[in-house]
Design a protein around this motif. Structure first.
Motif, mmCIF file in Angstrom:
data_model
loop_
_atom_site.group_PDB
_atom_site.id
_atom_site.type_symbol
_atom_site.label_atom_id
_atom_site.label_comp_id
_atom_site.label_asym_id
_atom_site.label_seq_id
_atom_site.Cartn_x
_atom_site.Cartn_y
_atom_site.Cartn_z
ATOM 1 N N ARG A 5 -109.273 34.126 3.658
ATOM 2 C CA ARG A 5 -108.150 34.979 4.060
ATOM 3 C C ARG A 5 -107.078 35.069 2.978
ATOM 4 N NH1 ARG A 5 -108.230 35.685 10.274
ATOM 5 N NH2 ARG A 5 -110.305 34.940 10.688
ATOM 6 N N GLU A 6 -107.577 35.102 1.749
ATOM 7 C CA GLU A 6 -106.683 35.265 0.603
ATOM 8 C C GLU A 6 -106.333 36.740 0.460
ATOM 9 O OE1 GLU A 6 -108.855 33.839 -2.766
ATOM 10 O OE2 GLU A 6 -108.972 31.794 -1.992
ATOM 11 N N PRO A 7 -105.162 37.024 -0.082
ATOM 12 C CA PRO A 7 -104.847 38.428 -0.359
ATOM 13 C C PRO A 7 -105.848 38.974 -1.382
ATOM 14 C CG PRO A 7 -102.927 37.016 -0.698
ATOM 15 C CD PRO A 7 -104.092 36.130 -0.446
ATOM 16 N N ILE A 8 -106.365 40.139 -1.114
ATOM 17 C CA ILE A 8 -107.357 40.723 -2.011
ATOM 18 C C ILE A 8 -106.755 41.951 -2.665
ATOM 19 C CG2 ILE A 8 -109.650 41.756 -2.188
ATOM 20 C CD1 ILE A 8 -110.453 40.063 0.241
ATOM 21 N N THR A 9 -106.664 41.869 -3.965
ATOM 22 C CA THR A 9 -106.211 42.993 -4.772
ATOM 23 C C THR A 9 -107.336 43.340 -5.742
ATOM 24 O OG1 THR A 9 -105.303 41.590 -6.525
ATOM 25 C CG2 THR A 9 -103.818 42.135 -4.671
ATOM 26 N N ILE A 10 -107.198 44.461 -6.388
ATOM 27 C CA ILE A 10 -108.223 44.835 -7.358
ATOM 28 C C ILE A 10 -108.281 43.792 -8.473
ATOM 29 C CG2 ILE A 10 -108.885 46.545 -9.090
ATOM 30 C CD1 ILE A 10 -107.932 48.698 -7.119
ATOM 31 N N ARG A 11 -107.144 43.321 -8.919
ATOM 32 C CA ARG A 11 -107.124 42.309 -9.985
ATOM 33 C C ARG A 11 -107.776 41.003 -9.532
ATOM 34 N NH1 ARG A 11 -104.359 44.030 -14.307
ATOM 35 N NH2 ARG A 11 -102.624 45.436 -14.023
ATOM 36 N N SER A 12 -107.434 40.547 -8.332
ATOM 37 C CA SER A 12 -108.026 39.284 -7.867
ATOM 38 C C SER A 12 -109.525 39.441 -7.626
ATOM 39 C CB SER A 12 -107.327 38.778 -6.607
ATOM 40 O OG SER A 12 -107.569 39.631 -5.503
ATOM 41 N N LEU A 13 -109.932 40.640 -7.263
ATOM 42 C CA LEU A 13 -111.332 40.901 -7.004
ATOM 43 C C LEU A 13 -112.181 40.807 -8.269
ATOM 44 C CD1 LEU A 13 -113.283 41.798 -4.731
ATOM 45 C CD2 LEU A 13 -112.824 44.142 -5.441
ATOM 46 N N VAL A 14 -111.672 41.325 -9.366
ATOM 47 C CA VAL A 14 -112.457 41.339 -10.605
ATOM 48 C C VAL A 14 -112.208 40.118 -11.490
ATOM 49 C CG1 VAL A 14 -112.614 43.852 -10.592
ATOM 50 C CG2 VAL A 14 -110.801 42.738 -11.910
ATOM 51 N N ALA A 15 -111.220 39.307 -11.147
ATOM 52 C CA ALA A 15 -110.882 38.140 -11.976
ATOM 53 C C ALA A 15 -112.114 37.257 -12.186
ATOM 54 C CB ALA A 15 -109.761 37.337 -11.340
ATOM 55 N N GLY A 16 -112.399 36.962 -13.435
ATOM 56 C CA GLY A 16 -113.501 36.067 -13.768
ATOM 57 C C GLY A 16 -114.883 36.692 -13.711
ATOM 58 N N THR A 17 -114.967 37.987 -13.434
ATOM 59 C CA THR A 17 -116.285 38.627 -13.328
ATOM 60 C C THR A 17 -116.700 39.324 -14.614
ATOM 61 O OG1 THR A 17 -115.405 40.745 -12.556
ATOM 62 C CG2 THR A 17 -115.943 39.074 -10.863
ATOM 63 N N GLY A 18 -115.752 39.555 -15.508
ATOM 64 C CA GLY A 18 -116.063 40.311 -16.715
ATOM 65 C C GLY A 18 -116.065 41.815 -16.471
ATOM 66 N N ALA A 23 -113.574 49.656 -12.985
ATOM 67 C CA ALA A 23 -114.869 49.754 -12.308
ATOM 68 C C ALA A 23 -114.688 49.993 -10.802
ATOM 69 C CB ALA A 23 -115.693 48.500 -12.549
ATOM 70 N N VAL A 24 -113.701 49.326 -10.209
ATOM 71 C CA VAL A 24 -113.438 49.529 -8.780
ATOM 72 C C VAL A 24 -113.045 50.979 -8.537
ATOM 73 C CG1 VAL A 24 -111.980 48.864 -6.825
ATOM 74 C CG2 VAL A 24 -112.806 47.116 -8.419
ATOM 75 N N TYR A 25 -112.186 51.513 -9.400
ATOM 76 C CA TYR A 25 -111.773 52.908 -9.252
ATOM 77 C C TYR A 25 -112.946 53.858 -9.495
ATOM 78 C CZ TYR A 25 -107.013 51.173 -9.137
ATOM 79 O OH TYR A 25 -105.871 50.510 -8.786
ATOM 80 N N THR A 26 -113.794 53.520 -10.462
ATOM 81 C CA THR A 26 -114.932 54.374 -10.777
ATOM 82 C C THR A 26 -115.905 54.450 -9.609
ATOM 83 O OG1 THR A 26 -114.750 53.882 -13.132
ATOM 84 C CG2 THR A 26 -116.886 54.705 -12.355
ATOM 85 N N TYR A 27 -116.216 53.318 -9.016
ATOM 86 C CA TYR A 27 -117.225 53.281 -7.954
ATOM 87 C C TYR A 27 -116.681 53.548 -6.558
ATOM 88 C CZ TYR A 27 -120.491 51.577 -11.409
ATOM 89 O OH TYR A 27 -121.297 51.469 -12.501
ATOM 90 N N PHE A 28 -115.428 53.183 -6.320
ATOM 91 C CA PHE A 28 -114.893 53.275 -4.952
ATOM 92 C C PHE A 28 -113.655 54.157 -4.830
ATOM 93 C CE2 PHE A 28 -117.021 49.146 -5.393
ATOM 94 C CZ PHE A 28 -118.031 49.317 -4.458
ATOM 95 N N GLY A 29 -113.073 54.568 -5.935
ATOM 96 C CA GLY A 29 -111.910 55.437 -5.903
ATOM 97 C C GLY A 29 -110.595 54.710 -5.717
ATOM 98 N N SER A 30 -110.617 53.667 -4.919
ATOM 99 C CA SER A 30 -109.402 52.913 -4.620
ATOM 100 C C SER A 30 -109.794 51.642 -3.869
ATOM 101 C CB SER A 30 -108.459 53.739 -3.743
ATOM 102 O OG SER A 30 -109.066 53.946 -2.470
ATOM 103 N N MET A 31 -108.812 50.827 -3.599
ATOM 104 C CA MET A 31 -109.064 49.630 -2.800
ATOM 105 C C MET A 31 -109.475 50.039 -1.383
ATOM 106 S SD MET A 31 -109.180 46.516 -3.499
ATOM 107 C CE MET A 31 -109.350 44.999 -2.632
ATOM 108 N N ASP A 32 -108.859 51.097 -0.858
ATOM 109 C CA ASP A 32 -109.256 51.592 0.467
ATOM 110 C C ASP A 32 -110.730 52.015 0.468
ATOM 111 O OD1 ASP A 32 -106.747 51.155 1.536
ATOM 112 O OD2 ASP A 32 -106.096 53.239 1.333
#
Length: 190
Positions: A5-18, A23-32
């Motif tokens: 139940r951590e806050p999920i942001t685009i930055r926290s989502l990709v952190a440490g993944t390389g 990429a999130v915007y490219t594939y999903f358009g937004s966090m929504d």
């Protein structure tokens, strides 16, 4: 992150993944858009599980086995389950989510054709009532305060519901017990 139940942001989502945030915007358009895809994935997986639930010559057992598959999937994936029923997140394809209920509707129709349920039974209504039993118990166990043993009440409630819908009590009880035990609760094949 969902489980904790951590806050999920685009930055926290990709952190440490390389992977970049782009990429999130490219594939999903937004966090929504990402949340919408996660919710849809939950229903896609559920549909696959329901599709692969074995069909027997006992339509009542099969109807209850679909409920057992639903509960098992939810308990094996409680975080995804929570997202699936988060109505603040749009569904990419609401009809695909609705399709999951249609598996239960078809099982009810089979039970009517087999003479196990009254002709007066409206298949979508009874299917929804079965879903409500499974969903209510699952919600109380997977994301709520109750212990897994509470799931045993599902068989009792389904038996009462299906007897009221016209099934013969002794036969119904056997079918429900067989169907409710069809899946180990909390183990998913997908």
């Amino acid at each position: 992150m969902i489980r904790a139940r951590e806050p999920i942001t685009i930055r926290s989502l990709v952190a440490g993944t390389g992977v970049s945030t782009m990429a999130v915007y490219t594939y999903f358009g937004s966090m929504d858009g990402l949340w919408m895809a996660v919710r849809q994935e939950g229903f896609t997986r559920l549909a696959a599980i329901l599709e692969n639930t074995p069909v027997s010559d006992d339509p009542i057992r099969d109807l209850v086995a679909l409920g057992s598959a639903y509960v098992s999937n939810a308990l094996a994936n409680p975080d995804l389950y929570r997202v699936m029923f988060d109505d603040t997140i749009e569904l990419a394809d609401p009809l695909a989510a609705d399709e999951t209920l249609s598996y239960l509707v078809r099982a009810v129709e089979r039970a009517k054709l087999a003479g196990r349920l009254s002709d007066a039974v409206v298949a979508p209504e009874l299917a929804t009532q079965c879903w409500i039993i499974g969903h209510g118990l699952t919600s109380l166990v997977a994301t709520g305060p109750l212990v897994r043993e509470v799931l045993d009440y599902g068989a009792t409630m389904l038996t009462a519901l299906l007897i009221r819908a016209g099934d013969e009590p002794a036969q119904c009880e056997r079918s429900v017990v067989g169907g409710w035990g069809a899946y180990p609760l909390g183990v998913s094949d997908v």
